[in-house]
Design an enzyme around this catalytic site. Sequence first.
Site, PDB file in Angstrom:
ATOM      1  N   HIS A 231      38.924  29.357 -25.340  1.00 48.08           N
ATOM      2  CA  HIS A 231      39.331  30.593 -24.661  1.00 48.08           C
ATOM      3  C   HIS A 231      39.729  30.242 -23.238  1.00 48.08           C
ATOM      4  CE1 HIS A 231      35.233  29.895 -23.266  1.00 48.08           C
ATOM      5  NE2 HIS A 231      35.551  30.591 -22.190  1.00 48.08           N
ATOM      6  N   HIS A 288      39.235  26.169 -22.706  1.00 48.76           N
ATOM      7  CA  HIS A 288      38.052  25.334 -22.754  1.00 48.76           C
ATOM      8  C   HIS A 288      37.162  25.840 -23.882  1.00 48.76           C
ATOM      9  CE1 HIS A 288      37.494  28.576 -19.810  1.00 48.76           C
ATOM     10  NE2 HIS A 288      36.211  28.569 -20.119  1.00 48.76           N
ATOM     11  N   ARG A 298      21.433  23.076 -24.548  1.00 49.55           N
ATOM     12  CA  ARG A 298      22.318  23.148 -23.381  1.00 49.55           C
ATOM     13  C   ARG A 298      22.230  24.532 -22.743  1.00 49.55           C
ATOM     14  NH1 ARG A 298      27.729  24.151 -21.889  1.00 49.55           N
ATOM     15  NH2 ARG A 298      28.245  22.610 -20.305  1.00 49.55           N
TER      16      ARG A 298
HETATM   17  C1  OGA Z   1      32.175  30.777 -20.366  1.00 48.76           C
HETATM   18  C2  OGA Z   1      32.276  29.324 -20.589  1.00 48.76           C
HETATM   19  C3  OGA Z   1      31.227  27.189 -20.697  1.00 48.76           C
HETATM   20  C4  OGA Z   1      29.881  26.578 -20.794  1.00 48.76           C
HETATM   21  O1  OGA Z   1      31.036  31.294 -20.266  1.00 48.76           O
HETATM   22  O2  OGA Z   1      33.246  31.417 -20.276  1.00 48.76           O
HETATM   23  O3  OGA Z   1      33.358  28.841 -20.776  1.00 48.76           O
HETATM   24  O4  OGA Z   1      29.812  25.375 -20.557  1.00 48.76           O
HETATM   25  N1  OGA Z   1      31.159  28.601 -20.578  1.00 48.76           N
HETATM   26  O5  OGA Z   1      28.927  27.269 -21.125  1.00 48.76           O
HETATM   27 NI    NI Z   2      34.904  30.197 -20.208  1.00 47.66          NI
END
Ligand code: OGA
Ligand code: NI
Length: 350
Positions: A231, A288, A298
Amino acid sequence: MATTLSEAYGDSPLQLKHIIPLDFDSIHDLPDSHVWTESVDLLSGKHICQAHVDESDVPIVDLTAPNAVEVLGNACRKWGMFQVTNHGVPSSLLGNAESYVRRLFALPAEQKRKALRSPGGATGYGVARISPFFSKLMWHEGFTIMGSAVEHAKLLWPQDYEKFCNAMDSYQKQMKSLAHKILVLMLKSLEAKDQETLLSTASVHQSEGALQLNSYPCCPNHKQAIGLAPHTDSLLLTILHQNDTEGLQVFRENTGWITAPPVSGALVVNIGDLLHIVSNGLFPTVYHRVIPNEMRHRFSMAFFYGPQSDSVVAPLSNLGFPRYRSVTVKEYLSIKNKHLDKAIPILKTV
Ligand code: OGA
Ligand code: NI
C-alpha cells in the site's frame, strides 16, 4: 463545522470481519483465511519480485549534516523512503513508547476487543484499514490513535490508562515537530516558492496526524502470509519506529522488494500520497509492505502527518504544469477509501 481527520477516515463503515483481528495466542497453524498465494490479488504481482542483491540500501539521512537538504532531496526523488539519524528524538522516549505498545498487544484477545474500532470509526483496536480491499486477511493487529488515546485506553486499563496516554502524547508531540522539520527540508529541496499555506496548515499546531501501532506476532508458515499488504500511505509523510525485528519492505521499480532493516537510533520516513501531489509527482509515493517473521514478534509505530482535513493540497507552482488537480485532505481520503491505489490516477490532469 470543520471536519477532523478521524471523521474523514471513518466515512465508510466496515463489516466486523474487517475489524476484528485473529486471536493469535490460540493459533498454531496458519488458517486458510490468512494464506496468500501468488494468484491472490496483491497489487500487479509486486509480491513475486525478489530484490537483486546488488541494489543499494534504503538511504540514510543525517539530519545534522551540512548537506542534509541535498541528501534528503535525492532520497525523496529516487526512493520515496529513507532512514533519518540525528533526528533529536531521545531514544528513552522511543523505548518508553515501545514498551507501552508491547504491553497493549500482550493483553488477552478478549481484553483488546473491548477497545475495538467501531464500524464507522477510525480509532481503536482492529485489523488494517486496507483489509476490505483484499480477499485474504493479514497477520497483523493494530491500534489507531488520533489525538488523545483516552477513550480506548480507558477500556483496556480502567484504573491505569494515564501512563499509556502520556507516553503516546509525548511520542506524537515529538513526531509532529520532527515531521514538520522534515517537511521544511523537503520543500527546500524542491525550491518551493509558495509553500506558506501548506506550512501553516501543516504547522505543529494546525496539522493533523494519526498514530498507528502495529503488531505482527510470530507467524507459522510465514512464507505464505502477509503482515501488511502492499500500500501507499495517504498523508504527506510517515515516520516509523520499528523494534529490532525486520519485516518492512519497499518496492523498487525494476528491482523488487527491498528490506528497510532496523537501524539503531534511526527512524524510517516515507513519502505519502499528498506529498506526491505537492511535489507534482517528483517524489514517488512508495509501495511498502510488511512480511511476517517466524521467530520474532515485530512491533512498529507509524505516525502519519498531514495538513488540516479541510485544507487544499495542490502541486507547488514552481514545478511546472500541474499533473494533479487540487484536492482537500478529506476529499482525498474519501477517494482513497473507495479506490485505494487508483486514488492518485483519478486526480491526474493529463
Ligand atoms: C503502516 C505501515 C509498516 C510497518 O502502518 O502504514 O506501513 O513496518 N507500517 O509496520
Ligand atoms: Ni504504510
